[in-house]
Write a protein that holds these residues in place. Structure first.
Motif, PDB file in Angstrom:
ATOM      1  N   ALA A 166       0.832  -1.203   0.000  1.00 42.54           N
ATOM      2  CA  ALA A 166       0.000   0.000   0.000  1.00 42.54           C
ATOM      3  C   ALA A 166       0.869   1.256   0.000  1.00 42.54           C
ATOM      4  O   ALA A 166       0.597   2.210  -0.739  1.00 42.54           O
ATOM      5  N   MET A 167       1.918   1.263   0.812  1.00 48.01           N
ATOM      6  CA  MET A 167       2.805   2.430   0.866  1.00 48.01           C
ATOM      7  C   MET A 167       3.521   2.635  -0.467  1.00 48.01           C
ATOM      8  O   MET A 167       3.715   3.776  -0.902  1.00 48.01           O
ATOM      9  N   THR A 168       3.896   1.537  -1.112  1.00 45.76           N
ATOM     10  CA  THR A 168       4.540   1.639  -2.418  1.00 45.76           C
ATOM     11  C   THR A 168       3.567   2.210  -3.444  1.00 45.76           C
ATOM     12  O   THR A 168       3.935   3.052  -4.273  1.00 45.76           O
ATOM     13  N   THR A 169       2.308   1.790  -3.363  1.00 43.85           N
ATOM     14  CA  THR A 169       1.291   2.329  -4.265  1.00 43.85           C
ATOM     15  C   THR A 169       1.112   3.828  -4.034  1.00 43.85           C
ATOM     16  O   THR A 169       1.045   4.613  -4.984  1.00 43.85           O
ATOM     17  N   ILE A 170       1.063   4.231  -2.769  1.00 43.60           N
ATOM     18  CA  ILE A 170       0.823   5.636  -2.427  1.00 43.60           C
ATOM     19  C   ILE A 170       2.028   6.513  -2.768  1.00 43.60           C
ATOM     20  O   ILE A 170       1.881   7.573  -3.381  1.00 43.60           O
ATOM     21  N   PHE A 171       3.219   6.094  -2.359  1.00 38.62           N
ATOM     22  CA  PHE A 171       4.403   6.951  -2.492  1.00 38.62           C
ATOM     23  C   PHE A 171       5.307   6.563  -3.655  1.00 38.62           C
ATOM     24  O   PHE A 171       6.291   7.256  -3.929  1.00 38.62           O
ATOM     25  N   GLY A 172       4.978   5.485  -4.346  1.00 40.73           N
ATOM     26  CA  GLY A 172       5.803   5.029  -5.462  1.00 40.73           C
ATOM     27  C   GLY A 172       5.797   5.961  -6.655  1.00 40.73           C
ATOM     28  O   GLY A 172       6.701   5.909  -7.488  1.00 40.73           O
ATOM     29  N   GLY A 173       4.802   6.821  -6.742  1.00 39.61           N
ATOM     30  CA  GLY A 173       4.744   7.779  -7.847  1.00 39.61           C
ATOM     31  C   GLY A 173       5.708   8.936  -7.689  1.00 39.61           C
ATOM     32  O   GLY A 173       5.928   9.699  -8.636  1.00 39.61           O
ATOM     33  N   LEU A 174       6.275   9.066  -6.508  1.00 41.41           N
ATOM     34  CA  LEU A 174       7.266  10.121  -6.286  1.00 41.41           C
ATOM     35  C   LEU A 174       8.634   9.614  -6.722  1.00 41.41           C
ATOM     36  O   LEU A 174       8.978   8.454  -6.474  1.00 41.41           O
ATOM     37  N   ASN A 175       9.411  10.484  -7.353  1.00 41.09           N
ATOM     38  CA  ASN A 175      10.773  10.064  -7.682  1.00 41.09           C
ATOM     39  C   ASN A 175      11.642  10.158  -6.428  1.00 41.09           C
ATOM     40  O   ASN A 175      11.194  10.652  -5.386  1.00 41.09           O
ATOM     41  N   ARG A 176      12.851   9.675  -6.524  1.00 38.49           N
ATOM     42  CA  ARG A 176      13.737   9.616  -5.346  1.00 38.49           C
ATOM     43  C   ARG A 176      13.933  10.997  -4.704  1.00 38.49           C
ATOM     44  O   ARG A 176      13.850  11.134  -3.487  1.00 38.49           O
ATOM     45  N   ALA A 177      14.166  12.002  -5.506  1.00 36.39           N
ATOM     46  CA  ALA A 177      14.384  13.355  -4.966  1.00 36.39           C
ATOM     47  C   ALA A 177      13.133  13.861  -4.250  1.00 36.39           C
ATOM     48  O   ALA A 177      13.237  14.491  -3.186  1.00 36.39           O
ATOM     49  N   GLU A 178      11.971  13.596  -4.811  1.00 38.52           N
ATOM     50  CA  GLU A 178      10.720  14.021  -4.168  1.00 38.52           C
ATOM     51  C   GLU A 178      10.511  13.288  -2.840  1.00 38.52           C
ATOM     52  O   GLU A 178      10.087  13.902  -1.858  1.00 38.52           O
ATOM     53  N   ARG A 179      10.795  11.984  -2.819  1.00 35.39           N
ATOM     54  CA  ARG A 179      10.660  11.232  -1.558  1.00 35.39           C
ATOM     55  C   ARG A 179      11.620  11.769  -0.508  1.00 35.39           C
ATOM     56  O   ARG A 179      11.256  11.930   0.658  1.00 35.39           O
ATOM     57  N   GLU A 180      12.859  12.053  -0.916  1.00 36.51           N
ATOM     58  CA  GLU A 180      13.844  12.599   0.024  1.00 36.51           C
ATOM     59  C   GLU A 180      13.419  13.976   0.521  1.00 36.51           C
ATOM     60  O   GLU A 180      13.552  14.281   1.712  1.00 36.51           O
ATOM     61  N   GLN A 181      12.899  14.799  -0.363  1.00 34.02           N
ATOM     62  CA  GLN A 181      12.431  16.131   0.035  1.00 34.02           C
ATOM     63  C   GLN A 181      11.265  16.014   1.014  1.00 34.02           C
ATOM     64  O   GLN A 181      11.235  16.702   2.035  1.00 34.02           O
ATOM     65  N   LEU A 182      10.310  15.142   0.710  1.00 35.00           N
ATOM     66  CA  LEU A 182       9.173  14.939   1.602  1.00 35.00           C
ATOM     67  C   LEU A 182       9.634  14.420   2.961  1.00 35.00           C
ATOM     68  O   LEU A 182       9.196  14.911   3.998  1.00 35.00           O
ATOM     69  N   ALA A 183      10.536  13.454   2.957  1.00 33.15           N
ATOM     70  CA  ALA A 183      11.049  12.905   4.214  1.00 33.15           C
ATOM     71  C   ALA A 183      11.758  13.977   5.033  1.00 33.15           C
ATOM     72  O   ALA A 183      11.599  14.061   6.258  1.00 33.15           O
ATOM     73  N   THR A 184      12.531  14.836   4.366  1.00 36.64           N
ATOM     74  CA  THR A 184      13.228  15.926   5.060  1.00 36.64           C
ATOM     75  C   THR A 184      12.229  16.909   5.662  1.00 36.64           C
ATOM     76  O   THR A 184      12.378  17.327   6.818  1.00 36.64           O
TER      77      THR A 184
END
Length: 150
Positions: free
Chosen positions: A113-131
């Motif tokens: 489920a998490m992969t479905t939800i956040f998998g559309g973000l590229n690596r930089a977007e995921r890192e930015q969101l996590a930060t």
């Protein structure tokens, strides 16, 4: 792009959080375990036989608040209670082999489920969101500590 006030951003986050939680909980429940039951089984798997109060503490809840979940897990054969040999007033709670299997299945569903939800973000977007989320969390921790010290 319009300027968002802190209240508007907070509301967007709050609404998104609830939508994600409902989706993940629904997917996990369809697989046999709710998000809250999975959290409790996760604590039992990590901690080994543990007092009910310790489960609540790990989750940040009052001890009484996990009683219903533990009762249900015990009824379903996913957890067991036994007397604490060091404290005759207390009970130890432990995950069963069936509980370990259910936990593994639920964690796999949660990951999907998490992969479905956040998998559309590229690596930089995921890192930015996590930060950004880590920064918000740190500021919240500081605020709570300051309020506690008053």
């Amino acid at each position: 792009m319009t300027r968002q006030t802190p209240i508007e951003v907070g509301q967007l986050y709050f609404e998104l959080f609830h939508r994600i939680r409902r989706l993940v909980d629904h997917e996990m429940s369809e697989a046999g375990l709710s998000l809250s039951r999975t959290k409790v089984l996760g604590v039992l798997a990590e901690q080994g036989p543990v007092k009910q109060a310790a489960v609540a503490t790990c989750l940040g809840f009052a001890p009484r608040s996990v009683t219903d979940t533990l009762d249900a897990l015990e009824r379903e054969g996913l957890a067991t209670r036994s007397p604490d040999p060091r404290d005759r007033r207390a009970w130890l709670v432990e995950i069963t082999p069936a509980g370990a299997v259910a936990l593994e299945r639920a964690v796999a569903v949660k990951k999907k489920a998490m992969t479905t939800i956040f998998g559309g973000l590229n690596r930089a977007e995921r890192e930015q969101l996590a930060t950004l989320l880590a920064g918000i969390s740190a500021r919240l921790d500081s605020h709570l500590e300051a309020a506690h010290d008053k």
